[in-house]
Design an enzyme around this catalytic site. Structure first.
Site, PDB file in Angstrom:
ATOM      1  N   GLU A   1      -6.091  18.190 -18.594  1.00 49.03           N
ATOM      2  CA  GLU A   1      -5.098  19.502 -19.743  1.00 49.03           C
ATOM      3  C   GLU A   1      -4.026  18.871 -20.225  1.00 49.03           C
ATOM      4  O   GLU A   1      -3.675  19.806 -20.752  1.00 49.03           O
ATOM      5  CB  GLU A   1      -4.815  19.791 -18.410  1.00 49.03           C
ATOM      6  CG  GLU A   1      -5.696  21.197 -16.892  1.00 49.03           C
ATOM      7  CD  GLU A   1      -4.918  21.385 -15.679  1.00 49.03           C
ATOM      8  OE1 GLU A   1      -4.360  20.856 -15.808  1.00 49.03           O
ATOM      9  OE2 GLU A   1      -6.030  22.221 -14.954  1.00 49.03           O
TER      10      GLU A   1
ATOM     11  N   LYS B   1      -7.758  19.111 -23.382  1.00 46.32           N
ATOM     12  CA  LYS B   1      -8.427  20.438 -21.974  1.00 46.32           C
ATOM     13  C   LYS B   1      -8.969  20.802 -22.062  1.00 46.32           C
ATOM     14  O   LYS B   1      -9.981  20.087 -22.243  1.00 46.32           O
ATOM     15  CB  LYS B   1      -8.303  21.934 -23.953  1.00 46.32           C
ATOM     16  CG  LYS B   1      -6.571  22.034 -24.547  1.00 46.32           C
ATOM     17  CD  LYS B   1      -5.362  21.700 -23.829  1.00 46.32           C
ATOM     18  CE  LYS B   1      -4.127  21.815 -24.540  1.00 46.32           C
ATOM     19  NZ  LYS B   1      -2.908  20.480 -24.540  1.00 46.32           N
ATOM     20  N   ASP B   2      -8.966  21.627 -20.429  1.00 49.88           N
ATOM     21  CA  ASP B   2     -10.386  21.578 -19.910  1.00 49.88           C
ATOM     22  C   ASP B   2     -11.291  22.002 -20.725  1.00 49.88           C
ATOM     23  O   ASP B   2     -11.427  22.469 -21.850  1.00 49.88           O
ATOM     24  CB  ASP B   2      -9.877  22.810 -18.592  1.00 49.88           C
ATOM     25  CG  ASP B   2      -8.866  22.152 -17.942  1.00 49.88           C
ATOM     26  OD1 ASP B   2      -7.653  22.167 -18.107  1.00 49.88           O
ATOM     27  OD2 ASP B   2      -9.004  22.428 -16.882  1.00 49.88           O
ATOM     28  N   LYS B   3     -12.559  21.755 -20.199  1.00 49.88           N
ATOM     29  CA  LYS B   3     -13.584  22.358 -20.662  1.00 49.88           C
ATOM     30  C   LYS B   3     -14.553  22.664 -20.271  1.00 49.88           C
ATOM     31  O   LYS B   3     -14.603  24.390 -20.875  1.00 49.88           O
ATOM     32  CB  LYS B   3     -14.719  21.087 -19.997  1.00 49.88           C
ATOM     33  CG  LYS B   3     -16.450  21.668 -20.651  1.00 49.88           C
ATOM     34  CD  LYS B   3     -17.346  20.421 -19.921  1.00 49.88           C
ATOM     35  CE  LYS B   3     -18.868  20.632 -20.689  1.00 49.88           C
ATOM     36  NZ  LYS B   3     -19.903  20.424 -20.318  1.00 49.88           N
TER      37      LYS B   3
END
Length: 708
Positions: free
Chosen positions: A90, A343-345
Site C-alpha cells: 500500500e 500500491k495494492d495489486k
C-alpha cells in the site's frame, strides 16, 4: 525447540497471518468481505500538498513544466522521518506522524544523521560562505569549520597524531540541486577537504590527494589547483609555477595523470620570467568529453536530463508488474522509473510516477496500448528530476465491505451498532501499525521475507530457487518456473517466461551467462535494480517488526514501560541525529507516566539502531539468532545493499474517516438510511486517509476484528 519467548505469528504456506497479532481496541467487531473486485478497493495517493492525484484531466493530456520551475514533486518541506526503506504494497515507508518523507534509502539511524529544513537553492556565483549559510544551520556550519581546522592541525603537526574525526556528516540533503551546491561550496572554501554522498547524506573527509600533491608543489598551488578542479570550467586552464627540474615536473605530470587522467590533461610549456630568463611550467586543462558517434553531445545530455511525470491508474496489477509492461512498451529499463510507493495489486490505484529518457509525446503514444493491460496514464508533463520513495503525504482509500454480518456467537446487537461502535473506537485509539500480509506475498507458496532471509544469510542459490518456486497454477509463468527448478536450464526457461515478467527475465539472463552457482546467482540478484533487490530484505525486516510489535503488546499492553523506545521531541535541533531523538524510557519516567503509547517506536532491524532495553530487546536478539543473523552486519557488499534500520510507531491514527451503508436493490446500489440494516442486502462504504506505509487492510482488521 526454542524455550524462550514465543514468536507471535502464524505461518502458513499462503503467507503470514495476522490472526494471532494484537488489537488495541476492545470492541467486538463484525464480519465482511473485502476486495471482492478491484473496484471495491480504490487507492489514491495524496501528494505533498495534501491533494489527491486527479484523473479528471483528459487522458494523456500533456502539460509543460519549465525546467527552471520546480515541479510539485520537488516543492515539499522535509522534516525528520523515521522510516524503513521497504516496498510495501500500500506504500513503501514507515514514518513519524505529521512528518514529511523523502529518501530512496530509508532515513534511519545512520550515524550523525542531521536533517535540515529545505531552503532555497542558491544561484550559481553566490559566495561559498553565503551558500553554506543558506543551506546549513549555524551549528553545523561551525562544526564543519572546526572539522576543517582539525584536519589542517593534524597535517601540520610533526607526528600527525593529532586526534580528530575521520569524517563529518552534514546529514541527509534530499534535493539534488542543494547537494550539488553544497559539494561545490565546501570544496571551494576548503579545497583540502573532499565530499561524498551516501544515500542522500553528505560526508566530508580529508582530501588525501590534496595532501599528496603538497609533497610536490607548494600548498598555495595545491589550494588553487583543487579550486580549479572543482569549478569544472571546461574552457579554463591552470598553470603551476615555473619549474626547471625536469624530474620534478615528471612527478607532477604522473600524479595528475594517475589521479585525474580521465578528466584532465597536462602539458609542459616554456615561459619567460620577469628577468627574461626562460623556464618551463606545467599547464592543466580539462579533456574534451566525447559522446556517441551517432548523436551529438548536446543530444546525449538532453536525453539524460529528460524526465516525464504522469499519474498511473492500474487495476489488478502490482506496481512492479506495471512498470515491467511500461518499460517494455517504452524501450527503457525498469530502473528508469521512480515512484513514491508500491500500491495494492487487487485494487484500482492512482499513483505518481516519473520516467527518465522518455518524452511526454512518447508517453502519450503508449496510452492506448497499455489500456488492455489494465493501465491508464493521466496528467503527463515534464519535470526536472525523479521521484523519491515516501515523497507523498499519504494515501486515500475508498473501500466497500460486502457480506456484512456479526461475529460468531455475537447476538446482542445488530450489525449497524457494531459498525458504529468500531468506527468510534478506531477514531479514538488508532490501530496497531502492522505491515499488511500483502507485503509478504499473499497466496504465494514462498514469501518475499523468506527470500530476504536467504539473501541476508548470503545463500544466493537458495534465494534464486525460492524466487522461482511456482504457485499451484498451470499458467505460462508457473510452467516456466517449474521447468527451471527441474532442469536449471536458464536459457530454456528464458524462452518460456512471458515478456512482462521483467524481474524473472533479468535474473534468467544473468544465470544463463554466469551459471546457477553462488557467483552466478549473486550476479543474477545484482542484475536487478536496487529497489527490487532491497525489496526482499525489507520484507524480512518487516516480518520481524510485526512479530516484535505483537510480542510487545502481549507482554506490556498499552502501558509505556521502562526500556521502551520513544521518540523524544525535547531539545531537538537541526543537528540532532535520529538516534539522539530515540529515548529509552527510565523507571522514574514509567512511574510518572511521562509518555503515551502513541510515542512508542520499535526498531526495524539494521546495523545502526537501538534496541529496547527490556524483554522486547531480548526478544529481538533471540529471533535474529534463531534465523542465524546474530552476527549479520546488515550490509551485503556483493549486492550493494545497506540496511541501517529505522524506527516505526507501534500505533497509528486514521484520518478523515467517514462511512455510509449501501443497499443492493433491483434499482442498483443506493444509500441506506434506515435505522435497521438488512445485512443480507447491504454493504459498508468506508473513506479515510492513512499516513505513508500504513496498511488499509491492517486498519480494517482492527475495525472489523477479523482477518481480511
Amino acid at each position: 525447540m526454542r524455550t524462550g519467548h514465543k514468536r507471535f505469528e502464524v505461518e502458513t504456506s499462503t503467507g503470514i497471518m495476522l490472526n494471532s497479532f494484537s488489537y488495541v481496541n476492545d470492541h467486538i467487531g463484525f464480519c465482511g468481505s473485502v476486495k471482492n473486485s478491484p473496484s471495491d478497493f480504490v487507492v489514491t495517493e495524496i501528494d505533498v500538498f495534501g491533494q489527491l492525484l486527479s484523473d479528471t484531466e483528459s487522458s494523456c493530456a500533456i502539460s509543460e513544466t519549465p525546467l527552471e520551475q520546480k515541479s510539485p514533486y520537488q516543492q515539499h518541506h522535509k522534516r525528520l522521518r523515521i522510516n524503513t526503506p521497504e516496498l510495501g504494497t500500500e506504500d513503501e515507508h514507515c514514518q513519524v506522524d505529521n512528518l514529511s518523507h523523502a529518501s530512496e534509502e530509508c532515513l534511519s539511524s545512520v550515524k550523525e544523521n542531521k536533517e535540515r529544513v529545505t531552503k532555497t537553492i542558491p544561484k550559481c556565483g553566490i559566495d561559498d560562505t553565503d551558500v553554506l549559510d543558506s543551506l546549513l544551520s549555524k551549528s553545523v556550519n561551525e562544526l564543519l569549520s572546526q572539522f576543517a581546522c582539525n584536519v589542517k592541525d593534524a597535517w601540520n603537526s610533526e607526528n600527525d597524531q593529532t586526534p580528530y574525526s575521520n569524517e563529518f556528516s552534514l546529514g541527509p540533503i534530499f534535493e539534488k540541486e542543494n547537494r550539488a551546491c553544497l559539494h561545490s561550496a565546501i570544496r571551494q572554501k576548503f579545497p583540502f577537504l573532499m565530499t561524498v554522498t551516501k544515500n542522500s547524506e553528505i560526508i566530508v573527509k580529508a582530501n588525501a590527494d590534496y595532501r599528496e600533491l603538497c609533497q610536490f608543489v607548494t600548498e598555495e598551488e595545491a589550494y588553487d589547483f583543487f579550486k580549479f578542479l572543482d569549478a569544472k570550467l571546461k574552457t579554463s586552464k591552470f598553470s603551476f609555477k615555473p619549474d626547471e627540474n625536469k624530474e620534478h615536473r615528471k612527478t607532477v605530470h604522473h600524479f595528475i595523470s594517475k589521479k585525474f587522467g580521465k578528466l584532465l590533461e597536462t602539458k609542459s610549456f616554456s615561459v619567460t620570467d620577469f628577468s627574461g630568463q626562460q623556464n618551463t611550467a606545467i599547464m592543466v586543462r580539462f579533456r574534451e568529453k566525447t559522446c556517441s558517434r551517432k548523436r551529438p553531445a548536446a543530444d546525449c545530455q538532453e536525453k539524460q536530463n529528460l524526465y516525464t511525470a504522469f499519474t498511473l491508474q492500474k487495476e489488478n496489477l502490482e506496481t512492479l508488474e506495471a512498470i515491467g509492461y511500461l518499460s517494455s512498451e517504452l524501450g527503457v529499463l525498469p530502473s528508469d522509473f521512480s515512484y513514491t510507493g508500491i500500491k495494492d495489486k487487487k485494487a484500482i490505484t492512482y499513483q505518481a510516477m516519473v520516467v527518465k529518457k522518455v518524452t511526454p509525446e512518447r508517453m502519450k503514444e503508449v496510452g492506448t496500448a497499455i489500456v488492455k493491460k489494465g493501465m491508464k496514464v493521466y496528467n503527463i508533463h515534464r519535470v526536472c528530476q525523479h521521484l523519491r520513495l515516501g515523497q507523498l503525504k499519504g494515501n486515500h482509500f475508498d473501500i466497500t465491505v460486502r457480506d456484512l454480518g456479526l461475529q460468531q456467537n455475537d447476538s446482542s446487537a445488530d450489525v449497524k451498532e457494531r459498525i458504529s461502535e468500531a468506527i468510534e473506537n478506531i477514531q479514538t485509539n488508532g490501530f496497531v501499525n502492522y505491515y499488511g500480509p500483502q507485503r509478504f506475498g499473499q497466496g504465494q507458496n514462498v514469501r518475499t521475507d523468506q527470500i530476504g532471509l536467504a539473501l541476508l544469510n548470503e545463500e544466493m542459490v537458495k534465494a534464486v530457487k525460492l524466487f522461482f518456486t511456482p504457485e499451484d497454477t498451470d499458467d505460462p509463468v508457473n510452467q516456466a518456473k517449474k521447468y527451471f527448478l527441474q532442469t536449471e536450464d536458464a536459457k530454456g526457461t528464458l524462452a518460456r517466461m512471458p515478456e512482462f515478467k521483467v524481474r524473472e527475465k533479468m535474473i534468467l539472463r544473468a544465470l544463463n551467462r554466469y551459471g546457477v552457482n553462488h557467483e552466478g546467482c549473486t550476479r543474477a540478484w545484482f542484475s536487478l535494480p536496487h529497489s527490487m533487490r532491497i525489496f526482499y530484505v525489507h520484507a524480512y525486516c518487516s516480518k520481524i517488526w510485526n512479530a516484535a510489535a505483537s510480542y510487545r503488546f502481549k507482554i506490556y499492553g498499552s502501558k509505556v514501560v521502562e526500556g521502551d523506545l520513544v521518540l523524544s521531541e525535547e531539545n531537538v535541533d537541526e543537528s540532532s541525529s535520529l538516534n539522539d531523538r530515540v529515548h529509552i524510557v527510565t523507571a522514574p519516567e514509567e512511574s510518572a507516566s511521562n509518555y503515551t503509547i502513541h510515542q512508542v517506536v520499535l526498531p526495524m532491524v539494521g546495523h545502526s539502531i537501538k534496541y529496547p532495553s527490556n524483554k522486547v530487546g531480548q526478544w529481538y536478539h533471540e529471533i535474529l539468532a534463531e534465523d542465524a543473523l546474530q552476527t549479520c552486519r546488515f550490509r551485503l557488499s556483493a549486492l550493494q545493499l545497506n540496511i541501517p534500520g529505522c524506527y516505526r510507531h507501534i500505533l497509528k491514527n486514521v484520518h478523515n474517516l467517514s462511512y455510509r451503508f449501501l443497499e443492493d436493490s433491483k434499482e442498483g446500489i443506493k444509500s441506506e438510511d434506515s435505522c435497521h440494516l438488512d445485512a443480507s442486502k447491504a454493504s459498508l462504504f468506508l473513506s479515510f486517509d492513512l499516513d505513508p506505509s500504513c496498511y488499509a487492510t491492517v486498519c480494517l482488521r482492527e475495525i472489523m476484528k477479523c482477518d481480511i
